[in-house]
Design an enzyme around this catalytic site. Structure first.
Site, PDB file in Angstrom:
ATOM      1  N   LEU A 117       0.854  -1.182   0.000  1.00  0.00           N
ATOM      2  CA  LEU A 117       0.000   0.000   0.000  1.00  0.00           C
ATOM      3  C   LEU A 117       0.894   1.238   0.000  1.00  0.00           C
ATOM      4  CD1 LEU A 117      -2.994  -0.381   2.528  1.00  0.00           C
ATOM      5  CD2 LEU A 117      -3.128   0.157   0.091  1.00  0.00           C
ATOM      6  N   ASP A 118       0.552   2.236  -0.806  1.00  0.00           N
ATOM      7  CA  ASP A 118       1.317   3.479  -0.809  1.00  0.00           C
ATOM      8  C   ASP A 118       1.301   4.098   0.585  1.00  0.00           C
ATOM      9  OD1 ASP A 118       1.819   3.280  -3.529  1.00  0.00           O
ATOM     10  OD2 ASP A 118       0.053   4.461  -4.089  1.00  0.00           O
ATOM     11  N   PRO A 119       2.349   4.842   0.963  1.00  0.00           N
ATOM     12  CA  PRO A 119       2.394   5.459   2.301  1.00  0.00           C
ATOM     13  C   PRO A 119       1.166   6.317   2.619  1.00  0.00           C
ATOM     14  CG  PRO A 119       4.547   5.596   1.260  1.00  0.00           C
ATOM     15  CD  PRO A 119       3.606   5.042   0.225  1.00  0.00           C
ATOM     16  N   ARG A 174      -4.128   4.988  -8.661  1.00  0.00           N
ATOM     17  CA  ARG A 174      -3.578   6.285  -9.079  1.00  0.00           C
ATOM     18  C   ARG A 174      -3.619   6.432 -10.590  1.00  0.00           C
ATOM     19  NH1 ARG A 174       2.178   6.638  -7.344  1.00  0.00           N
ATOM     20  NH2 ARG A 174       2.112   4.406  -6.852  1.00  0.00           N
ATOM     21  N   ALA A 212      -1.850   5.924   1.518  1.00  0.00           N
ATOM     22  CA  ALA A 212      -3.075   5.111   1.548  1.00  0.00           C
ATOM     23  C   ALA A 212      -3.249   4.466   2.913  1.00  0.00           C
ATOM     24  CB  ALA A 212      -3.026   4.048   0.460  1.00  0.00           C
TER      25      ALA A 212
END
Length: 292
Positions: free
Chosen positions: A39-41, A176, A43
């Site tokens: 998971l992106d930071p 994204r 998110a």
């Protein structure tokens, strides 16, 4: 204590998936900890964590994922979310929900998607985000991904309108990129303003706990990992008699009434979960992961 199973972690904003693994490792005093899908930071939401020998099962968990995301129109960034530098910013006050809804079907089904330049994909042994931060221009190849659900749940008009979406998708899908490409299709630009993962690897947000809750459960002696077999119900199950179970655990193939090509849960008749196997022609049910 040797923990074995899974943790449904509710990742907070600002932490990388690697940060979360390190924190869980320290809390549980456990060396073998892994996660099921980065998971992106920025998110938040479901981050499946495997504990102990369960790390060997991550590749066999369900691959479907669900997200709730917010797209901001009129803005594009270097990272395709609000963490990056703004590339363009042009108000789009005339954008309507009807115009957006007309474009959504093109993002359903099997679609071609170019991942963001800032992503964890590797190119020549290096992560794309490391290359991007170093200023290296890399052509990111398109990939085929599957989006099975795309629902608009709220629209906020204004100079920079925002759309709340629910997305169901397969592995490798970048939300994204959907935000970026939807904005491009509408001619106004778009970027991802917020993202929550609501389901991953068979775990959902309602059952997730954060790191503070995990620490509290550990302090009270109440933490129990999720049994691995609960996340493998999408696989067929084969039960072996005692002698066959013994031979299978020793690495031998078991011939029987099995579906060739199947990846399956393997159990002993006494209800002991033995691991995961694969059915091959002539060789029968062979072990892939033996847990006992």
């Amino acid at each position: 204590m040797e923990y074995f199973g899974f943790l449904n972690l509710h990742k907070g904003a600002g932490w990388t998936s690697h940060d979360c693994v390190a924190k869980v490792r320290r809390l549980l005093k456990l060396k073998r900890v892994g996660h099921g899908g980065t998971l992106d930071p920025a998110a938040t939401g479901v981050l499946p964590i495997a504990l102990g020998r369960a790390t060997r099962l991550l590749q066999y968990l369900p691959t479907a994922k669900s997200y709730r995301g917010r797209v901001r129109f009129g803005v594009t960034t270097t990272t395709d979310d609000l963490e990056g530098e703004i590339l363009t910013q042009q108000p789009a006050p005339d954008l309507t929900l009807a115009q957006i809804m007309a474009q959504l079907p093109r993002f359903l089904g099997e679609i071609e998607q170019i991942p963001p330049a800032f992503s964890a994909i590797q190119r020549d042994g290096q992560r794309l985000y490391d290359l991007a931060r170093a200023g290296v221009q890399v052509e990111v190849p398109a990939r085929r991904v599957v989006v099975t659900g795309l629902r608009a749940i709220a629209f906020t008009p204004g100079d920079f309108p925002e759309l709340e979406l629910e997305i169901d998708c397969g592995p490798g899908t970048y939300i994204r990129a959907i935000a970026r490409d939807l904005g491009a299709a509408l001619g106004v630009g778009g970027t991802l303003a917020a993202l929550v993962r609501t389901r991953s690897c068979g775990l959902d947000l309602a059952g997730a706990m954060d790191l503070e809750q995990l620490a509290n459960q550990l302090e009270r002696g109440e933490f129990t990992p999720i049994p691995p077999e609960r996340l493998l119900t999408h696989l067929p199950r084969y039960d072996l008699e005692p002698e066959a179970a013994r031979r299978w655990c020793q690495g031998q193939g078991i011939v029987g009434d099995f579906v060739v090509g199947a990846i399956a849960q393997v159990w002993a008749e006494d209800e002991a979960f033995l691991g995961v196997g694969e059915v091959l022609p002539e060789r029968g049910l062979i072990p892939k992961v033996v847990l006992v």
